[in-house]
Structure formats: structure tokens, C-alpha cells
Motif scaffolding. Structure first.
Motif, short mmCIF file in Angstrom:
data_model
loop_
_atom_site.label_atom_id
_atom_site.label_comp_id
_atom_site.label_asym_id
_atom_site.label_seq_id
_atom_site.Cartn_x
_atom_site.Cartn_y
_atom_site.Cartn_z
N GLY A 1 0.77 -1.23 0.00
CA GLY A 1 0.00 0.00 0.00
C GLY A 1 0.80 1.28 0.00
O GLY A 1 0.25 2.35 0.31
N GLY A 2 2.07 1.20 -0.32
CA GLY A 2 2.87 2.41 -0.34
C GLY A 2 4.23 2.19 -0.95
O GLY A 2 4.48 1.16 -1.59
N PHE B 1 5.65 -9.45 4.59
CA PHE B 1 6.18 -8.13 4.26
C PHE B 1 7.69 -8.17 4.08
O PHE B 1 8.24 -7.65 3.09
CB PHE B 1 5.81 -7.13 5.35
CG PHE B 1 6.49 -5.80 5.23
CD1 PHE B 1 6.11 -4.88 4.27
CD2 PHE B 1 7.53 -5.45 6.10
CE1 PHE B 1 6.75 -3.65 4.15
CE2 PHE B 1 8.17 -4.23 5.99
CZ PHE B 1 7.78 -3.33 5.01
N ARG B 2 8.39 -8.81 4.98
CA ARG B 2 9.85 -8.82 4.97
C ARG B 2 10.38 -9.50 3.71
O ARG B 2 11.35 -9.04 3.10
CB ARG B 2 10.37 -9.53 6.23
CG ARG B 2 9.98 -8.82 7.52
CD ARG B 2 10.21 -9.68 8.75
NE ARG B 2 11.61 -9.77 9.08
CZ ARG B 2 12.25 -10.92 9.26
NH1 ARG B 2 11.63 -12.08 9.11
NH2 ARG B 2 13.54 -10.92 9.57
N PHE B 3 9.74 -10.60 3.30
CA PHE B 3 10.27 -11.33 2.16
C PHE B 3 9.70 -10.82 0.83
O PHE B 3 10.30 -11.06 -0.22
CB PHE B 3 10.05 -12.83 2.35
CG PHE B 3 10.83 -13.37 3.53
CD1 PHE B 3 12.20 -13.23 3.58
CD2 PHE B 3 10.18 -13.96 4.60
CE1 PHE B 3 12.93 -13.69 4.67
CE2 PHE B 3 10.90 -14.43 5.70
CZ PHE B 3 12.28 -14.28 5.74
N THR B 4 8.58 -10.10 0.88
CA THR B 4 8.15 -9.37 -0.30
C THR B 4 9.16 -8.27 -0.63
O THR B 4 9.52 -8.06 -1.79
CB THR B 4 6.75 -8.76 -0.10
OG1 THR B 4 5.80 -9.81 0.08
CG2 THR B 4 6.34 -7.92 -1.30
N LEU B 5 9.63 -7.58 0.40
CA LEU B 5 10.68 -6.57 0.21
C LEU B 5 11.92 -7.19 -0.41
O LEU B 5 12.53 -6.62 -1.32
CB LEU B 5 11.05 -5.92 1.55
CG LEU B 5 10.19 -4.79 2.08
CD1 LEU B 5 10.80 -4.25 3.37
CD2 LEU B 5 10.04 -3.68 1.06
N GLY C 1 -3.19 -7.89 -2.22
CA GLY C 1 -2.96 -6.51 -2.63
C GLY C 1 -1.68 -5.92 -2.09
O GLY C 1 -1.23 -4.86 -2.56
N ASN C 2 -1.07 -6.56 -1.11
CA ASN C 2 0.17 -6.05 -0.52
C ASN C 2 1.41 -6.43 -1.32
O ASN C 2 2.50 -5.90 -1.06
CB ASN C 2 0.34 -6.58 0.90
CG ASN C 2 -0.75 -6.10 1.83
OD1 ASN C 2 -1.32 -5.03 1.64
ND2 ASN C 2 -1.05 -6.91 2.85
N LEU C 3 1.28 -7.34 -2.26
CA LEU C 3 2.46 -7.93 -2.90
C LEU C 3 3.01 -7.12 -4.06
O LEU C 3 4.08 -7.43 -4.58
CB LEU C 3 2.14 -9.35 -3.38
CG LEU C 3 1.61 -10.30 -2.31
CD1 LEU C 3 1.29 -11.66 -2.90
CD2 LEU C 3 2.59 -10.43 -1.15
N GLY C 4 2.28 -6.09 -4.49
CA GLY C 4 2.75 -5.27 -5.59
C GLY C 4 2.55 -5.91 -6.95
O GLY C 4 3.29 -5.62 -7.89
N LEU C 5 1.54 -6.79 -7.07
CA LEU C 5 1.26 -7.48 -8.32
C LEU C 5 -0.04 -6.96 -8.93
O LEU C 5 -0.95 -6.54 -8.20
CB LEU C 5 1.12 -8.99 -8.07
CG LEU C 5 2.38 -9.73 -7.58
CD1 LEU C 5 2.02 -11.15 -7.17
CD2 LEU C 5 3.45 -9.74 -8.66
#
Length: 636
Positions: free
Chosen positions: A195-196, A239-243, A316-320
Motif C-alpha cells: 500500500g505504499g 512483508f519482509r520477504f516481499t521486500l 494486494g500487498n504484494l505489488g502485483l
């Protein structure tokens, strides 16, 4: 006429990119050198033989060798000179030496030698980007850290340009010193997810021919291990591993390592679910926008039981893009749902990687088959079966420098395949250290591993009283579930003359058990690869294992009737996993040890001569890399 050998490492996927243009070394300076260049569709070649006219190299101190086939000479120059320089230097400033100044000053003519091109046709080098949640010695909780700490070095030694991307874990204790050699690249990168806009930084260390890149973010700065602490798994691991995945996809494009980026023509090797978004991002985000069109991705599965499953609302958090939800969609069966209103909808990151990766690797051939079965597929068996034509298994290697009985600093006496007399000294020293009776002829059985259900500890618990009715000694080293730790302590009290249990893990003790025991027992329910059996065989300790996964691949059951036929075996693999089968295999091994010393010594030698090095594994990885580039990349 003289002949120069220029080394030009081409850091592209040459299986799909034939060098039909002038390489930078030649194209940049051909007008100054005044030579002609003939491409000849140089697939896979990275050396060019240049004929130089009119120069007396001996007068300038360069050694030459006759090239009888071409009536010329081959100039012999040390690797760090311009005659064999790397186009993309790995670290520091790149300076052209005096030899190159001589060439520019004298304006020699040169041409490419077709003979040398033909010799190099089979050599393929790649820009390889490992993406992993852990890499030894910087971070390690198990076999994944060993693989990603050793395999990149073996591949770099074979001429590939290799980058490893992993988080920069800081715990606020002395373990942070592992990152002391890494410097900040001052390349803050913005990634869009959750989301950001998230900002990550990169640290870099060039070691053993590999670019070790560490993604820096406050979410990696906390006590514990890479995945959790004493209270359990971290709640923000997605979140950590999506980054990590988002940053890893940007790293080859933005990081000028050694003055040059890796560029778009990369091979991404994503390890387990933590890096599983990398193939999805390439297919859904980058290729549709014209980036990484010719890149390839491989997902390496080290343990299929961990898949990175989170509620569907987190997609929706994954940036896809929204239209890619189906690639990660996962629905739990009814029996696995938490309540009657639970729809079971979730996202499965490892599933997305399996769908979009160009190739799929596991850490043994046996495991590559097991994951396609209902018993070993953890719900992904049908998907994996549908892609079985791109699934391969490669057995992990081991660090043959650390695990070497001829130089191991942790053991009482060194020995080798040529002289195994030191092994009995290691056994006696181990018996003394642990307070067991010093009985050189008594079979000594060992176990090293986690005390949990996967490792078959429940089977071992039920079988130990029967095993200790025989004249044997048994040593266990490990930690895990409290009930099994307490059982080890109670068993040592009940069988104080025969049993020793070391609760916890200790590296020197693990080496001494491996060297001192006669038999290593591994009753694992499933084992993607397994390393302890490889360590044991290298030390002349005979493995008795459950025939599953990598254990079945690496341990061949002893056949006393196959002497001289190359099928004698290296240990015992039993199946099915029951108390009775395990005890039967152990008793056969113990009887062989006592009554057939010649056969036992043959078992020891065959295990010790087995090639368990990462160099051997690297050759097999190269074959899979070549296959990955034979087909076009994944597109919708």
C-alpha cells in the motif's frame, strides 16, 4: 607473426544470445588497434585469439609460446594483465595496464582465430542472481544457508558472474560482525508494495568471486533468527520477504557492482517460498513493460512443507497486478478450515513460483519425484505433476574443506581413505569424552539432528530399548521438542553404560560424533536432501537411513553378493519407516561390523571416495541453466 590470447568473459546468457556483434573489448578499440574482427556467430566463446604483426614481445619481457598450427606464438601473460582481463571488474577501480598501452601505441593488426572459437563453443557463462532468505556464513538456520553460501562460490569459480541477494539481519549482538566486510552502496531504492512506497538500501561485499548483496531495511533488524524468535514466527514475514523479492529484482538493474550492472540478461535462482515472488514479478510486472524479456527464473525447492500461505486479503500487498491473483490463488480443503464460515481462500507464494518459473529444482532426484505424489506434495502435487517435464533434482554438495577427516581441527586424530587407522583413535577419544566405557570393538551408533516428528524421533524412541539390549553404544546430539529432550535425559539415566544424549547443538561435538561413530542413524520421515549422511560417508561412518528423498539417492544398500561389480553399496536404506524395519537394518549393519571386517572396510572406503563436492553439483546446475534458456521465458 605473433598470437595474443585475450580473455573476454561474456556475462550474458549465451545460449540465447549468440555474440554476432563485436564484443566491447574489440569494438571499443578496433579503430585504434587497426585489426579486423570476424564474428563467425561465436556462440559460447569468450576468448579471442588475436594475430599481432610486427611486435617483438620478448624484448618487452612477455613470454611467448609457439603456436605450431598457425605458425605463430601464444603470448603468455599473468591473469591480472590486460591480455586476460575481465570486462566487468568485480570490485574497485579498473585500470588498463602498460601492455595495453603498448598495443594502442603500435597499432597492431589482429584477426580472430576460428580454431580457438571452436574450442570454446561448449563454454557457457551466465549472470546468475541467487535470491535467498539465508546464506552462510552471514545467516543460517539449516541446509538452505549451506547451499546458498557454497553453491554460488562453486559457480563463480567456473566462470559465471554470480550475485547473492539476502537480507542484512542485525540482531544487536556480536553476530552482527558477520556483515563487517559489507559496505553501503548508497543506492536507496523505492519499491511499491504493502500500500505504499518502501525504501531499501543495499550493502555489498565481494568475497570468493561472488557479489554478496544485502538488502537493508528496519524490518530485518531484530533479535531472533531469520524467521522468528522464542515466541514463534514473525507476524510480518510476508512483508519482509516481499521486500526481499522486490529489491532482488531491482538489484541487477541499479547496482553498479565493480562499475557495471548485471543488466537484464540474468538467470534468477529463487530459493524456497521466501524468494518465490521473484518469478511472479518477472512475469507479471517486468516483462509486460519490456524489462527482463530474455531473463530466466528457476525456483529451487528445499522444503515443500513451507509455502508462504497467507489470507487472500493480503494479495494486494504484494505489488502485483490484480489479474495475476489466479497464479497465487489457494483454497484450503474443507477439513483444514478453521470454522464453518471459513471459505479457505488464501494466497500461496510458492504456488505462484511453481506456476511462473522457467524451471523447477529440488535438492535431490528422489525428492523431485516425491513432491509429485499426494504423500509428499502438500497439496501441490497435481500442479507439480503437470510441470514435471521441467522438474529436476540435484543432490546438494558439502563443504569438503570443513568436513575433511585428514585436516579436521575438531577431531582427535586425522585419517584418510589411504590410511584409516586414525578413525579408531577418534572413537576411543569420543568414548572417553562422553564417559562411556572405552571399547574399541563395540559398535558405536550415532544420531545428529532435530528432535521432531520429521526426523522420526518417535520411531527412534520406541526402538531404543530393544537396540540397547544388544552389546552396542548409542550417542545422540540434538534439540527440539521438549518431550524428546526429556526422553534423552531419562534414557541416559536408565542406560548409563550404553547411552549418551547431548541436548542442544555443538559444532565440534557433531564433528567428533561423525568421526568417532561406526554407524550413523537417520530415520527421517522425509528428507529433501540430507547432509549428515554425506558427512558420515566422507568420514568412513556407515549410514543407516530411511529410504526417502535424498537419503535414498545417496545411500545404496550394501549387497555382499555384488563384490567387484560396482554395486556393493555404501550403507543401508530401509523401508517402510517402522520400528521393526529400522531395527532389522541396524542389526544387519552391526553383524557386518562384527563379523565381516573386510566388507565393512570396503563400505568405509566407498563412502569416503564418493564425490560430494559442490563442484560436482555445480556442473549439474549448469546443465539445468542451459535447459532454462532453450525455451522462451514464461509469458501469459
Amino acid at each position: 607473426m605473433k598470437t595474443l590470447l585475450f580473455s573476454y568473459p561474456i556475462f550474458t546468457a549465451k545460449s540465447t544470445h549468440n555474440i554476432t556483434h563485436k564484443p566491447p573489448l574489440i569494438s571499443d578499440f578496433s579503430s585504434q588497434l587497426g585489426f579486423s574482427y570476424c564474428s563467425n556467430n561465436i556462440k559460447g566463446s569468450n576468448h579471442f585469439k588475436l594475430r599481432v604483426i610486427g611486435k617483438n614481445f620478448e624484448e618487452d619481457g612477455y613470454s611467448t609460446h609457439e603456436d605450431e598450427e598457425n605458425d605463430g606464438f601464444l603470448l603468455g601473460i599473468e591473469k591480472d594483465t590486460v591480455a586476460e582481463f575481465q570486462l566487468i571488474p568485480q570490485s574497485g577501480d579498473f585500470e588498463v595496464g602498460n601492455f595495453y598501452d603498448d598495443i594502442l601505441a603500435d597499432k597492431y593488426e589482429a584477426s580472430v582465430s576460428d580454431e580457438l572459437i571452436e574450442e570454446r563453443l561448449t563454454e557457457l557463462t551466465y549472470n546468475i542472481v541467487f535470491v535467498t532468505s539465508e546464506a552462510s556464513p552471514y545467516s543460517k538456520t539449516g541446509g538452505l544457508g549451506d547451499v546458498c553460501g557454497s553453491l554460488p562460490i562453486a559457480l563463480a569459480a567456473r566462470g559465471h558472474r554470480v550475485m547473492v541477494v539476502s537480507p542484512r539481519y542485525l540482531h544487536g549482538d556480536p553476530s552482527d560482525d558477520k556483515f563487517a566486510g559489507a559496505t553501503n552502496l548508497n543506492c536507496v531504492t523505492k519499491v511499491h508494495c504493502f500500500g505504499g512506497i518502501q525504501q531499501v538500501d543495499f550493502f555489498h561485499e565481494y568475497r570468493a568471486g561472488v557479489d554478496w548483496v544485502f538488502v537493508d531495511h528496519p524490518s530485518y533488524h531484530r533479535p531472533g533468527n531469520p524467521y522468528g524468535d522464542i515466541y514463534g514466527a514473525f507476524g510480518d514475514n510476508q512483508f519482509r520477504f516481499t521486500l526481499l523479492c522486490q529489491a532482488a529484482c531491482e538489484a541487477p538493474l541499479v547496482l553498479p557492482l565493480g562499475g557495471f550492472t548485471y543488466g537484464e540478461n540474468c538467470l534468477f535462482l529463487a530459493n524456497d517460498w521466501h524468494a518465490g515472488l521473484v518469478p511472479v514479478l518477472l512475469a507479471a510486472k517486468y516483462r509486460p513493460n519490456g524489462v527482463y524479456k530474455d531473463a530466466r527464473s528457476i525456483i529451487a525447492i528445499h522444503n515443500l512443507a513451507h509455502q508462504g500461505i497467507e489470507p487472500a486479503a493480503t494479495y494486494g500487498n504484494l505489488g502485483l497486478p490484480l489479474e495475476w491473483y489466479g497464479a497465487l490463488e489457494w483454497v484450503f480443503p474443507t477439513w483444514a478450515r478453521t470454522h464453518a464460515l471459513d471459505t479457505g481462500q488464501a494466497v500461496n507464494i510458492l504456488k505462484g513460483a511453481i506456476v511462473t518459473a522457467d524451471r523447477i529444482l529440488t535438492v535431490s532426484q528422489g525428492y523431485s519425484w516425491e513432491i509429485t505424489t499426494p504423500e509428499g506434495g502438500y497439496g501441490l502435487n497435481e500442479l507439480l505433476s503437470s510441470r514435471k517435464f521441467v522438474v529436476n533434482g540435484i543432490t546438494n554438495g558439502i563443504d569438503v574443506t570443513e568436513w575433511d577427516p585428514s585436516s579436521d581441527e575438531h577431531i582427535a586424530s586425522h585419517y584418510s581413505m589411504d590410511d584409516i587407522s586414525g578413525k579408531i583413535k577418534c572413537k576411543i577419544a569420543l568414548q572417553k569424552e562422553l564417559g562411556l566405557a572405552v571399547l574399541p570393538d563395540c559398535p558405536l551408533v550415532g544420531f545428529i539432528g532435530r528432535l521432531d516428528y520429521q526426523k522420526g524421533i518417535d520411531i527412534l524412541l520406541s526402538a531404543t530399548p530393544n537396540l540397547l539390549q544388544d552389546d552396542v553404544q548409542f550417542i545422540m546430539l540434538g534439540s527440539g521438542e521438549k518431550q524428546y529432550e526429556e526422553w534423552m535425559r531419562a534414557t541416559e539415566t536408565s542406560f548409563s553404560d550404553q547411552f549418551r544424549g547431548w541436548v542442544g547443538f555443538n559444532v565440534p561435538i557433531s564433528h567428533r560424533i561423525t568421526a568417532g561413530c561406526d554407524i550413523l542413524l537417520m530415520p527421517s520421515r522425509f528428507e529433501p536432501c540430507g547432509l549428515n549422511q554425506l558427512y558420515a560417508m566422507r568420514y568412513g561412518t556407515i549410514p543407516v537411513v530411511h529410504g526417502t528423498g535424498g537419503l535414498k539417492d545417496t545411500v545404496k544398500t550394501f549387497n555382499p553378493f555384488a563384490e567387484g561389480k560396482g554395486e556393493e553399496g555404501t550403507g543401508w536404506a530401509f523401508a517402510p519407516l517402522t520400528k521393526e524395519c529400522m531395527l532389522d537394518a541396524l542389526r544387519v549393519a552391526i553383524r557386518t561390523y562384527r563379523e565381516h571386517k573386510t566388507s565393512w572396510e570396503g563400505l568405509m572406503r566407498r563412502g569416503m571416495e564418493r564425490d560430494c563436492s559442490w563442484d560436482n553439483a555445480a556442473v549439474q546446475y549448469e546443465q539445468v541453466f542451459e535447459w532454462a534458456f532453450m525455451d522462451p521465458p514464461y509469458v501469459t
